[in-house]
Write a protein that holds these residues in place. Sequence first.
Motif, PDB file in Angstrom:
ATOM      1  N   MET A   1       0.845  -1.199   0.000  1.00  0.00           N
ATOM      2  CA  MET A   1       0.000   0.000   0.000  1.00  0.00           C
ATOM      3  C   MET A   1       0.879   1.247   0.000  1.00  0.00           C
ATOM      4  N   TYR A   2       0.432   2.254  -0.775  1.00  0.00           N
ATOM      5  CA  TYR A   2       1.127   3.528  -0.816  1.00  0.00           C
ATOM      6  C   TYR A   2       0.471   4.493   0.177  1.00  0.00           C
ATOM      7  N   ALA A   3       1.227   5.504   0.587  1.00  0.00           N
ATOM      8  CA  ALA A   3       0.730   6.456   1.586  1.00  0.00           C
ATOM      9  C   ALA A   3      -0.547   7.146   1.100  1.00  0.00           C
ATOM     10  N   ARG A   4      -0.578   7.477  -0.195  1.00  0.00           N
ATOM     11  CA  ARG A   4      -1.763   8.170  -0.716  1.00  0.00           C
ATOM     12  C   ARG A   4      -2.991   7.270  -0.643  1.00  0.00           C
ATOM     13  N   PRO A  37       6.933   8.323   4.248  1.00  0.00           N
ATOM     14  CA  PRO A  37       7.924   8.732   3.243  1.00  0.00           C
ATOM     15  C   PRO A  37       7.726  10.185   2.823  1.00  0.00           C
ATOM     16  N   GLN A  38       8.834  10.906   2.631  1.00  0.00           N
ATOM     17  CA  GLN A  38       8.795  12.312   2.261  1.00  0.00           C
ATOM     18  C   GLN A  38       9.236  12.495   0.813  1.00  0.00           C
ATOM     19  N   ALA A  43       7.302   8.965  -3.274  1.00  0.00           N
ATOM     20  CA  ALA A  43       5.841   8.818  -3.373  1.00  0.00           C
ATOM     21  C   ALA A  43       5.444   7.394  -3.726  1.00  0.00           C
ATOM     22  N   GLY A  44       6.280   6.696  -4.506  1.00  0.00           N
ATOM     23  CA  GLY A  44       5.965   5.332  -4.921  1.00  0.00           C
ATOM     24  C   GLY A  44       6.545   4.270  -4.024  1.00  0.00           C
ATOM     25  N   ASN A  49       4.226  -1.746   7.939  1.00  0.00           N
ATOM     26  CA  ASN A  49       3.162  -1.837   8.942  1.00  0.00           C
ATOM     27  C   ASN A  49       3.346  -0.787  10.042  1.00  0.00           C
ATOM     28  N   LYS A  50       4.604  -0.496  10.393  1.00  0.00           N
ATOM     29  CA  LYS A  50       4.841   0.522  11.422  1.00  0.00           C
ATOM     30  C   LYS A  50       4.450   1.902  10.915  1.00  0.00           C
ATOM     31  N   GLN A  51       4.683   2.174   9.639  1.00  0.00           N
ATOM     32  CA  GLN A  51       4.279   3.466   9.084  1.00  0.00           C
ATOM     33  C   GLN A  51       2.761   3.567   9.001  1.00  0.00           C
TER      34      GLN A  51
END
Length: 473
Positions: A1-4, A37-38, A43-44, A49-51
């Motif tokens: 999974m990505y942050a977005r 992630p910054q 972005a990709g 799981n911790k994030q």
Amino acid sequence: MYARDLMIWLHDRLAERGTLDQTKERFESLRRYNLLPQGRENAGVRISNKQIANAILGFAHYSSGYAGHVSLILGDLRPVGGINASFRNAANLQDAVAILVSTDDDGTGLLRLTLSVEQDFTSDEFAATLRFRNKDKTRTVSFVSKYALSLFNEGAENKYDHDRLDKLTAVERSFGAKIFRDLSRTVSISRQLDRPFKTDWREYETEEEKAAFHRKLGARQSSRFLNLRADTQVTWPKEPTRMEFGGHHLILFPKTKDNSHSVSIDLIQERMSQDAAATLINRMLSVMSWCNDQPASLHEGWSGSPVPAPVPKKNLASTTINEWYFYRTLPTDENLLRCLAYYRDALNAYSVGLASHSVLSFFRVFETRYDTKKKVTEWVNAVFPDIEPAVLESALKAFEADRQLEQVDIGTYVYHNCRVATAHAARDFPSDPDRAEESRRLLNASRIMQSLARFFIKQEFNFSTTYLTDNPN
């Protein structure tokens, strides 16, 4: 999974409709704290799981701008009773939530995870409880500050009150097993499909501009900033400004519609402790105050952010009521009127962090009768057992630690180390209000002296504490 993708998934389940901008702000705050992630180049990157746990914890606070700060603190909370008493031997709350994310078969036995932001007029405290079934038994694990060392001893969980609330109130957010079960399955499917990241890269232009701005203010990859609110009328820059004072670099943020005046300092790059940094900022404010002949005081904030950050305005708590009742009359006793004036003066001073003035004004309340050293020390020692139950446990522990360092009884400490130290430039009891340690000590003492002053007024004048009647009974 990505942050977005995670942002959209959590927004649909945890946020009110029409507040996507606030959810975006939460994720921006998490990125500022290096909890996600910054930058465009990351972005990709698939998040761990911790994030994912960091993002969930960022929804605990009602203010989206505090998400990174809150997630950082909550994630580092430790289990009462130590790791052996924890959920799946999780070392901290971040690990526990990561475990919940990683298990999609409801095998965790989770009943409820509750994140708590305890509040009063001065500060927030954070805690969490996790309830789960283990071998047909319901167990509760509480997660508390890593500085509560006595609570990490083996067996401490058996005596701990998991429902305790030390502050005036608490804002809580609870999660059930279903949200973690659904999230875990979504994450698992996303990782198995391994689809490439698709987005409009222009979304990250603003983030990159912010990164350049933060570098201009001195932020580095290893930076950890202390950010403190300043209440001041001295001359201040109208733009975020990096300046040098005392051989160290400080960043000054101006007051805006949403933010207070504030000062940030990189504890890592400047090689300073939080107390040393706060003392340096106090010294700078003292010089500014002298040059402008205007007030300036330093207040709450936080540390640990990887970039300097302005401090949001403080929303002072207040109470309103639909039906207004106030049936009090003007007291006729001049001594009582003076004591009430001193008491309010002390509360006002404490609310803006004026520790010395707060201590003195609370002391003046019972000094109206106990006006010598012998009288004061004897009275304080005599009534302290009566006021002790009304004092917050955290305030009492801090006061006792400070007093025991001086190796004196309570009455002597209140008279010499509080009253004399702040009322006079005493050679034997020096008090430097710019020093962060001294300011904190006196604010600790103020909480105790507030209880002493309140006890005195109620007992000496038999004065009611309710809006509804002058009758104290």
